[in-house]
Design an enzyme around this catalytic site. Structure first.
Site, mmCIF file in Angstrom:
data_model
loop_
_atom_site.group_PDB
_atom_site.id
_atom_site.type_symbol
_atom_site.label_atom_id
_atom_site.label_comp_id
_atom_site.label_asym_id
_atom_site.label_seq_id
_atom_site.Cartn_x
_atom_site.Cartn_y
_atom_site.Cartn_z
ATOM 1 N N LYS A 115 0.823 -1.209 0.000
ATOM 2 C CA LYS A 115 0.000 0.000 0.000
ATOM 3 C C LYS A 115 0.859 1.262 0.000
ATOM 4 C CE LYS A 115 -4.461 -1.550 1.709
ATOM 5 N NZ LYS A 115 -5.594 -1.249 2.597
ATOM 6 N N LYS A 197 -6.559 -11.266 -8.569
ATOM 7 C CA LYS A 197 -7.874 -11.386 -7.944
ATOM 8 C C LYS A 197 -8.822 -10.279 -8.422
ATOM 9 C CE LYS A 197 -8.317 -10.479 -3.486
ATOM 10 N NZ LYS A 197 -8.238 -10.572 -2.012
ATOM 11 N N LYS A 200 -12.389 -4.595 -6.167
ATOM 12 C CA LYS A 200 -13.260 -3.428 -6.295
ATOM 13 C C LYS A 200 -12.471 -2.165 -6.627
ATOM 14 C CE LYS A 200 -13.446 -3.120 -1.216
ATOM 15 N NZ LYS A 200 -14.334 -3.157 -0.050
#
Length: 334
Positions: A115, A197, A200
């Site tokens: 991140k 994967k 969203k």
């Protein structure tokens, strides 16, 4: 133990819109677990702000997420479905656990590194100490089991280490949580890049099926799904696009790979993609209809939120008071 059954804890962040992967990989399974465990299902809005959010969007997404929980079939009378930010014990215990978490442990967290690379302009302390808040989430409710994906297993291991460290100093305070291992669930991958994967946060709008996508959008996205050139519908690691579509179709229809291969033997990818898309539309339609009904039932939702927040706070504060006493905080005069 908080009740007759073992305790299960899980949460989703209120960022973005849930995908078909979130639904088939987690939310749909949560419903099945309700009979076996005393379940706490959290809307993790505190975790969400480690990345900068638009306040109005965050509020709407958090409320939409709790509405989706219920629309998907989670009974708010049977499960504790609540907002993380409404239970102050999460923040209070997180601070205490920060003092029992070592810098070296946090430095090893791969999600912090990932991140930080994605949000290099906002590498904040919350992003670094995120695992201590996650540990507080779990330990507050004395969770016996936690269903986590591969990206959160490292955090759960740290939670176990923190709980064990605290217990070794102060006695048997926290339940040491185990990773929930249920029936194997196929991982739902991106429709445009089956090597990663379904997410969203994917920038490609055709990569993910969002739970509130309309039927035309769902069919269109499946028509554009990446496959391969040999046109054979066969389950193989060498055919990741077809493998992903078969996983989705299998999750919804409960057909085996062999049954799917027989069903579409001699048929083309176009027909198969259409069948998968129609199965998904059929699966999501009741959830979408219930979601829109619930958004109109404001008083009902407000009552559910209030009652579940209070239930979560009751159990969380029992643990927090015990921890505060153990570390030497003075007791509040009541």
């Amino acid at each position: 133990m908080l009740g007759e059954n073992k305790v299960l804890y899980s949460a989703m962040q209120s960022t973005g819109t849930l995908t078909l992967g979130n639904y088939l990989g987690a939310l749909d399974n949560w419903i099945k677990l309700s009979d076996e465990y005393m379940c706490f299902y959290c809307v993790a809005d505190m975790h969400s702000i480690t990345v900068r959010q638009n306040p109005a969007d965050l509020r709407k997404r958090a409320r939409d997420l709790i509405t989706l929980y219920i629309a998907a079939g989670l009974d708010p009378e049977k499960n504790c479905i609540y907002f993380q930010s409404h239970v102050s014990a999460h923040a209070e215990l997180a601070w205490i656990l920060n003092c029992f978490t070592y810098m070296g442990e946090l430095n090893r967290m791969t999600q912090f590194k990932d991140k930080s690379a994605k949000h290099a302009d906002n590498i904040n302390a919350g992003l670094f100490t995120y695992p201590a808040l996650m540990a507080a989430d779990i330990l507050l409710y004395q969770a016996d089991v936690v269903p986590v994906g591969a990206d959160q297993k490292q955090h759960l291991e740290l939670t176990r280490d923190i709980a064990g460290r605290f217990n070794s100093i102060y006695g048997d305070v926290f339940t040491i949580p185990e990773c929930y291992v249920g029936e194997a669930t196929a991982k739902i991958m991106s429709l445009q890049d089956p090597g990663k994967k379904m997410s969203k946060s994917d920038e490609n709008p055709n990569a993910s099926i969002l739970l509130m996508d309309d039927s035309d959008t769902i069919i269109r996205k499946f028509k554009r799904a990446v496959t391969d050139s040999d046109m054979e519908i066969r389950y193989s690691d060498e055919k990741p696009g077809i493998q992903n579509l078969m996983n989705i179709y299998s999750c919804i229809t409960e057909k085996s790979n062999e049954e799917i291969e027989r069903e579409f033997d001699g048929k083309g990818y176009g027909e198969f993609k259409m069948a998968v898309g129609e199965a998904v539309v059929s699966k999501l339609k009741p959830l979408q209809e219930r979601f829109y009904e619930l958004t109109k039932e404001k008083d009902y939702l407000n009552r559910v939120i209030k009652e579940n927040d209070e239930k979560a706070a009751y159990f969380a504060n029992k643990t927090l008071r015990k921890v505060q006493k153990k570390v030497g905080f003075t007791e509040k005069i009541r």
